[in-house]
Scaffold this active site. Structure first.
Site, mmCIF file in Angstrom:
data_model
loop_
_atom_site.group_PDB
_atom_site.id
_atom_site.type_symbol
_atom_site.label_atom_id
_atom_site.label_comp_id
_atom_site.label_asym_id
_atom_site.label_seq_id
_atom_site.Cartn_x
_atom_site.Cartn_y
_atom_site.Cartn_z
ATOM 1 N N CYS B 83 21.411 -6.152 18.444
ATOM 2 C CA CYS B 83 22.640 -5.654 17.814
ATOM 3 C C CYS B 83 23.828 -5.741 18.763
ATOM 4 C CB CYS B 83 22.442 -4.221 17.348
ATOM 5 S SG CYS B 83 20.780 -3.915 16.745
ATOM 6 N N CYS B 210 22.546 6.690 8.585
ATOM 7 C CA CYS B 210 22.210 5.311 8.978
ATOM 8 C C CYS B 210 23.338 4.359 8.609
ATOM 9 C CB CYS B 210 20.953 4.840 8.258
ATOM 10 S SG CYS B 210 19.545 5.961 8.390
ATOM 11 N N SER B 211 23.583 3.362 9.467
ATOM 12 C CA SER B 211 24.523 2.304 9.109
ATOM 13 C C SER B 211 23.847 1.389 8.091
ATOM 14 C CB SER B 211 24.951 1.532 10.353
ATOM 15 O OG SER B 211 23.827 0.990 11.007
ATOM 16 N N ILE B 213 23.131 -2.281 5.699
ATOM 17 C CA ILE B 213 22.856 -3.710 5.875
ATOM 18 C C ILE B 213 24.056 -4.460 5.292
ATOM 19 C CG2 ILE B 213 21.376 -5.566 4.981
ATOM 20 C CD1 ILE B 213 19.019 -3.626 5.371
ATOM 21 N N LYS B 334 28.943 2.727 10.714
ATOM 22 C CA LYS B 334 28.525 3.582 9.610
ATOM 23 C C LYS B 334 29.260 3.260 8.320
ATOM 24 C CE LYS B 334 26.552 6.848 7.595
ATOM 25 N NZ LYS B 334 26.638 5.949 6.460
ATOM 26 N N HIS B 338 27.459 -3.044 9.308
ATOM 27 C CA HIS B 338 26.801 -3.444 10.554
ATOM 28 C C HIS B 338 26.065 -4.777 10.385
ATOM 29 C CE1 HIS B 338 24.898 -3.368 14.354
ATOM 30 N NE2 HIS B 338 23.854 -2.626 14.075
#
Lengths: 132, 390
Positions: B83, B210-211, B213, B334, B338
């Site tokens: 990442c 969670c960030s 997709i 977020k 991402h």
């Protein structure tokens, strides 16, 4: 999910089935999986040892959204366990209600089936931990 | 070494870009950056991309993207650090210019994550963790960060209800910022209650911790500062004051302190030393909030807040747009999204916009020195850059 490569599975049997680790002849620290070089001091002298199977849970979570290959295991606890000699492993915490899992609990490493792989349902084995 | 300037940046709206291919979204962002810089050619290309091989079955991105950008035969490379691939691409481009090998370099990042289903995307992302000793036993990325969160809460002895609110506030703040960013994937406000009642993914992390997709790309053009001053006068130059990078063990289990992101501290310390600055000199930062707990740990490891106090600082508003140390004015991972390899470059886009006073409704009042922090895996790699308006 890519299936495990046969040679890779076979190669890791000494660790997954028998907890074979390496102990630094310089610091006495245990490494799992075994390493060829010790971090920070460059030591390359190790002796093979078997993991001491009783240790402490130092953190954990409950996996509610399971990855491929683990879907049928529902929610399961996963944690990091510190064993004597300083080795640390990431393993599922089995035979314990999820609400009873606590940081600091004593656990013991056991041999278990990890998952069934692929359409053929081939059993993949390894270690989990249970309350000691 | 030559001083290096950022003379152009570009990104498009991120999200679920079904109608566009990886090469399309990359070239669109790259052209925006080239137009922003007023350049029609580049000397070399570095593109951060974590795993195009798993996401779209395509490797060899350097050639592919140089070709579709109309820039063959320039040298080009794909850079990978999970990442943190984008941040590392920026560092490679900075080195290339600083060392005098190339003059005009395009650093970009791209990830096309939605061409595969959720299970395949989760698998691809998990290759940033230790496949043999973490993933084999059932670890997931939310699970690894959840273990960091529980270790952090225990280490600092924070009551769970308070800790839960601290985590939620990271998401609430970043969504509020993303609402002001037209390029963000999510243009939606969330409340603490929504975060704290969203679906549990890995205790204590819930879906809104969670960030997402994301499909997306970002790009920046670098050149020597002297050349920027002589030839590229469209924008006041943004100079790269420092670049720092560091690694830590791939397996979370092997970290000395599971509740602390050591690689982030080390990368930041290198950068502060190179820039001759300290954390207090940084006006604002874009950091790697892949999960809410990550932002709290990162702002501590960067030296912005005392270790164990990042959550309190967040709850008190210190990291909000009008706070003492605004964090993730873009909306962060977020809310902005991402697309893993693109994230580190998009951080540079935001910092450049802020330093140039072009951040629109989310423009910060004090924006002279900005920092970016981009992290790979569960903290196994970190790249930090410091940028200054000159």
């Amino acid at each position: 999910m890519m299936s495990s490569i046969t040679a890779r599975y076979w190669r890791e049997i000494p660790q997954r089935y028998r907890g074979e680790a390496s102990k630094s002849k310089k610091t006495g620290k245990t490494y799992f999986p075994p390493r060829l070089v010790e971090p920070k001091n460059g030591n390359r002298q190790f002796e093979p040892v078997k993991l001491d199977y009783e240790g402490n849970l130092i953190t954990y979570t409950v996996i509610r959204v399971a990855p491929a290959g683990f879907e049928d295991q529902g929610a399961y606890a996963l944690g990091i366990v510190e064993l004597p000699g300083g080795a640390r492993i990431t393993a599922q915490i089995a035979d314990c209600p999820l609400s009873d899992v606590k940081i600091g609990m004593k656990v013991r490493v056991v041999f278990r089936k990890i998952r069934d792989e692929g359409h053929e349902g081939i059993h993949c084995y390894g270690y989990k931990v249970v309350p000691a | 070494m030559r001083d290096v300037a950022v003379i152009g940046v570009g990104m498009n709206k991120w999200g679920e870009l079904w109608e566009k291919s990886l090469r399309d979204i990359f070239v669109e962002a790259a052209l925006l950056a080239m137009d922003d810089a007023s350049v029609d050619h580049i000397d070399s290309l570095y593109v951060g991309s974590m795993t195009p091989g798993l996401f779209i079955g395509q490797e060899h991105l350097g050639s592919l993207l140089a070709d579709y950008l109309g820039q063959c035969p320039i040298p080009a490379a794909r850079v990978e650090s999970a990442c943190a691939s984008g941040g590392l691409a920026v560092r490679m481009g900075w080195m290339d210019v600083a060392l005098g090998v190339s003059d005009i370099v395009l650093v970009g990042g791209v990830e096309k994550m939605l061409d595969v289903d959720g299970g395949a995307a989760t698998y691809a992302l998990a290759t940033a963790a230790d496949q043999e000793w973490e993933c084999y036993n059932g670890a997931t990325f939310p699970g690894l960060y959840a273990m960091i969160a529980n270790a952090y809460q225990a280490k600092h002895n924070i009551p769970f209800d308070k800790f839960r609110k601290q985590l939620a506030q990271v998401a609430v703040k970043n969504h509020a910022n993303g609402l002001l960013n037209p390029n963000a994937q999510f243009q939606s406000k969330v409340t603490p209650e929504q975060v704290m009642t969203s679906t549990m993914v890995a205790d204590p992390l819930r879906l809104l911790d969670c960030s997402p997709i994301t499909d997306g790309a970002a790009a920046a053009i670098l050149c020597p500062l002297e050349m920027a001053r002589a030839k590229f006068k469209k924008h006041s130059p943004v100079v790269i004051a420092a670049s720092g990078a560091a690694t830590d063990t791939l397996s979370l289990a092997h970290r000395e302190d599971i509740a602390y992101l050591k690689a982030t501290e080390v990368a930041a310390q290198h950068a502060y030393k190179m820039a001759n600055m300290k954390p207090a000199d940084i006006d604002f930062a874009e950091v790697h909030d892949c999960f809410t707990i990550a932002e709290i740990c990162v702002i501590e490891a960067l030296g912005f807040f005392e270790v164990g106090k990042g959550g309190d600082a967040t709850l008190e508003g210190a990291t909000a747009l009008d706070g003492a140390k605004p964090i993730n004015s873009s909306g962060g991972l977020k809310s902005k999204g991402h697309p893993v390899g693109a994230t580190g470059v998009a951080q540079v886009v935001e910092v450049a916009h802020q330093l140039r006073g072009e951040a629109g409704k989310r423009q910060l009042q004090k924006a002279r020195i900005g920092l970016t922090q981009n992290m790979g895996g569960s903290g196994g790699s970190t790249v930090v850059h410091i940028f200054k308006a000159v």
